[in-house]
Design an enzyme around this catalytic site. Structure first.
Site, short mmCIF file in Angstrom:
data_model
loop_
_atom_site.label_atom_id
_atom_site.label_comp_id
_atom_site.label_asym_id
_atom_site.label_seq_id
_atom_site.Cartn_x
_atom_site.Cartn_y
_atom_site.Cartn_z
N GLU A 95 42.59 26.49 59.58
CA GLU A 95 42.88 26.88 60.95
C GLU A 95 43.50 25.78 61.82
O GLU A 95 44.21 26.07 62.77
CB GLU A 95 41.59 27.38 61.62
CG GLU A 95 41.01 28.63 61.02
CD GLU A 95 41.92 29.84 61.21
OE1 GLU A 95 42.46 30.01 62.33
OE2 GLU A 95 42.11 30.61 60.24
N SER A 143 -12.30 70.19 70.36
CA SER A 143 -13.68 69.71 70.48
C SER A 143 -13.80 68.19 70.49
O SER A 143 -14.88 67.67 70.80
CB SER A 143 -14.52 70.28 69.34
OG SER A 143 -14.63 71.68 69.47
#
Length: 798
Positions: free
Chosen positions: A88, A461
């Site tokens: 690069e 219940s």
């Protein structure tokens, strides 16, 4: 004459140059002050995903689009740093942000081509573009990029610039930064890259898609060769090293982040909580969240629930393919199927498969994840054989493109299906509310709906103990006699009709004790108790357990659990009984660390006996615990006694038509709630009782959760006395058997003397006067709901 012309031309050129330099200077002076601040570079915070861990350090969830792992520049190997610079920006350590010679070459090339084909961007310029600028190819953007690169070079060191570049650059396959790319392409730590691998990755910044070695191996190889030659030219490597790297065979092993699948519901709860607090930033700050659940507990809970749901579904007819995809032409089918299956998950050893063909003999050819093909004969199809090309089943039939589930049974593949019945399991630390295990359904991937926290269902219940606790607070005792007989209540039914509730088994026992009534889950007794203490008083009292008013119907049906709540809320409420009467709030987030490993927040829970509010009298909690031990020992939950422990208590629950089944069981350390039911409520039939289907799930999980823990039981608090084979609050102790409620629910005055130190007769009379009812409600302090308490805890956490 010629000399005059040359002088004139020279003057014009010189003038133009001066003019151009002047314009450039003006442009620089005008633009430079407007350049963005470099704070985001100097205090670089890369976008890193949210990671959720179990208490034992396993990853249970990752959320965020960008897969990145921040790495210091010194931790990147030299071979990779050299490869990137060679690819690069060869003169990276010599230029001031812009490579003048590179720019000159690019300008000439662009003039010749007539467009912006070459940019000659340095690494510093790429950093400027990646952080601040767009990707448009214009001279204005390039000019700003050059100025910004210069500014960056004046503010940051070369190594810092390189560090930013190495961590920020996109390299394809959702990889941001070279550390992430090393994992995704080669499944290895970036420090372990070879020269050949480093050169291959260094070729990606130029064009991640074009030079992707998995998608375009030939182009990627040419790019790798170019980079290796550059490295040789720059004397970064030897000729021998270059040749070895070029000849090295690279193996691409796609990295798959291992996420433990047992706690996906918990991870999603964390994600939702952090998103609510931080918004989209939650997915980019690199937060590491540690939860309270252990994966071994999660696996035990998941398997316990799945086992029950599978067993219930066994014998069901085949319901059809779970979905369908259009395969198009034969030559495209394999790729389409592979792509589709990559997005599906194997759940409970049920492998997703796509039907490629149905033969004339009605054998079915399927493709599995990974590309393997299998032919299923009639035996392998089993209960699904009738669905093969069955037009009566419409879109659900097994045909080309159908998505089905198969399981490998000892080398033979067979068609299976996920159960339709669903459920949830929640287990809490009774003293702190820490979630020890939470499963919100059979399969998180098929439906993320969390039944543990989102399913509002009637508790049946399992709600009765709260009514009984309210009765104890009003002066009743475990030996109070209540008439278990049929009752009809005019005007209490739908549209003002007569309400005639029944016991679930249709049998009635006459006068029985409060203990016996809860043990046998007698509906008539619960209703008479509620009639006696008053609905208003009961509602206010029960809010102490963390229920919202909306979950508590202001009617006698509340005694039967007709309100709606979640498994998590019911588990929180039962923790009050388990820990001696204190209100604690459930939580799953224990600690939060930032991306650099610093502790950012830690939960400070409410702890029973320390800073948690006292919800009910500890004596009340103890007596309820002793009563509910009988539910396990000889009552509707006696299946839980299979654990062989004496410290277990709990209560089952079953709603009308067996649509919902529950069991909440506990000891002084752990509370675990189990819920079973269909997402679209319908009867589960004779197998759909809490004691039949929910208790076995609880037993399977708690056998693991309580392994190695001694069963000590709850310590009797001061002020509780034993007598007549029962436990009493001291002031309510009577010399003879308990008080009796008449058929209307009222308690007559005791015919025997109360002990001298009682301080008065046991309460329990029917509340008929409005003033007296209001007084009852005023005497009942209401704590904040568990939702409010939890919000306060979370606010302090963040």
């Amino acid at each position: 004459m010629i000399k005059k012309i040359m002088t004139t031309c020279f003057g014009l050129v010189f003038g133009l140059c001066v003019f151009a330099v002047g314009l450039l200077a003006i442009a620089i002076l005008a633009t430079y002050p407007k350049l963005p601040s470099l704070d985001s570079l100097q205090h670089y915070q890369p976008k890193m995903p949210l990671t959720v861990y179990s208490a034992d350090g396993k990853i249970i969830g990752i959320y965020g689009e960008q897969r990145r792992e921040f790495t210091k520049i010194g931790d990147f190997p030299e071979v990779l740093r050299n490869a990137v610079i060679a690819a690069e920006d060869k003169r990276f350590y010599q230029h001031w942000g812009v490579d003048v010679w590179g720019v000159a070459r690019a300008v000439v090339g662009n003039i010749v081509s007539g467009s912006m084909q070459s940019g000659a961007s340095t690494i510093t310029q790429q950093v400027a573009k990646n952080f601040y600028l767009s990707s448009e190819k214009t001279f204005t953007r390039k000019f700003n990029e050059a100025l910004l690169a210069y500014k960056i070079e004046q503010s940051l060191s070369k190594d810092k610039i390189l560090e930013l570049y190495f961590n920020q650059i996109y390299l394809g396959q959702r990889a941001y930064g070279f550390a992430s790319a090393a994992q995704i392409y080669f499944n290895k730590d970036v420090r372990d890259l070879t020269l050949a691998e480093a050169a291959m990755l260094a070729g990606l910044p130029k064009a991640p898609s074009a030079y992707n070695p998995i998608v375009n191996p030939e182009r990627a190889k040419l790019r790798q060769k170019y980079i290796l030659n550059n490295m040789l030219e720059e004397k970064m490597i030897t000729l021998q090293q270059r040749d070895q790297a070029l000849n090295e065979e690279l193996h691409y092993e796609r990295f798959v982040q291992k996420i433990d699948q047992s706690a996906l519901y918990v991870a999603e709860m964390v994600r939702q909580e952090l998103y609510e607090k931080y918004g989209e930033d939650a997915y980019t700050q690199g937060l590491k969240v540690y939860t309270t659940v252990r994966t071994d507990h999660q696996k035990a809970a998941t398997e316990a629930l799945r086992k029950a749901l599978r067993n219930f579904d066994r014998g069901s007819s085949y319901r059809g393919a779970e979905s369908y995809i259009d395969l198009g032409r034969d030559e495209d089918a394999e790729e389409a199927v592979s792509q589709y299956l990559s997005g599906l998950y194997t759940v409970d050893k049920m492998v997703p498969a796509v039907v490629l063909d149905v033969t004339k003999k009605k054998n079915v050819v399927i493709q599995l994840p990974g590309g393997k093909r299998v032919t299923l004969d009639r035996r392998a199809l089993g209960f699904a054989a009738r669905a093969v090309d069955n037009e009566k089943m419409g879109e659900d039939r097994i045909r080309r493109g159908a998505v089905i589930r198969v399981r490998n049974n000892g080398g033979r593949w067979a068609v299976v299906q996920e159960p339709l019945l669903q459920g949830a399991l929640v287990s809490l630390d009774a003293k702190t509310g820490a979630v020890r295990a939470l499963v919100g359904g059979y399969d998180f991937h098929s439906k993320t709906f969390n039944r543990a926290t989102q399913a509002m269902r009637q508790p049946g219940s399992t709600f009765k103990p709260f009514v009984y606790s309210a009765a104890l607070s009003k002066g009743m005792t475990a030996s109070t006699m209540i008439n278990d007989a049929p009752i009809s209540l005019p005007g209490k039914g739908p549209n003002g009709s007569v309400w005639t509730p029944k016991n679930s088994d249709g049998r009635y026992s006459g006068y029985i004790t409060l203990r016996q009534a809860l043990t046998a889950s007698k509906n008539m007794v619960s209703i008479r108790i509620l009639m006696s203490i008053g609905v208003g008083y009961a509602q206010q009292y029960i809010r102490r357990f963390g229920f919202k008013p909306s979950e508590l119907p202001v009617s006698l049906s509340m005694a039967l659990g007709t309100g709606e709540t979640t498994p998590l809320r019911i588990a929180e409420a039962y923790s009050v009984f388990a820990n001696g009467g204190y209100r604690v709030s459930s939580y799953v987030i224990d600690k939060i660390y930032d991306s650099e490993g610093r502790l950012r927040a830690q939960m400070q829970p409410l702890v029973a006996g320390q800073n948690a509010p006292q919800a009910i009298d500890p004596r009340n909690a103890y007596i309820m615990y002793k009563i509910m031990q009988d539910v396990v020992r000889v009552g509707t939950a006696r299946g839980a006694s299979a654990l062989g422990r004496s410290d277990i208590a709990g209560k089952t629950g079953t709603t009308n038509d067996n649509k919902d089944a529950w069991f909440v069981g506990f000891n002084p350390d752990v509370v675990t709630a189990v819920y079973i039911g269909f997402d679209k409520p319908k009867s589960m039939g004779r197998a759909g009782y809490g004691g039949t289907i929910a208790v076995p799930v609880w037993v399977d999980y708690m056998r693991f959760a309580l392994k190695g823990r001694p069963g000590k039981g709850m310590k009797m608090p001061d002020g509780v006395v034993a007598g007549n084979g029962e436990y009493y609050m001291k002031e309510h102790m009577v010399t003879d058997p308990g008080l009796m409620l008449d058929n209307g629910g009222a308690a007559p005055q005791p015919s025997r003397r109360v002990k001298e130190d009682d301080g008065g007769a046991a309460e329990g009379g029917r509340q008929e006067a409005d003033d007296e009812s209001r007084q009852d409600m005023q005497e009942t302090p209401v704590l904040p709901s568990n939702t409010d308490s939890k919000r306060q805890q979370l606010d302090s956490l963040f």
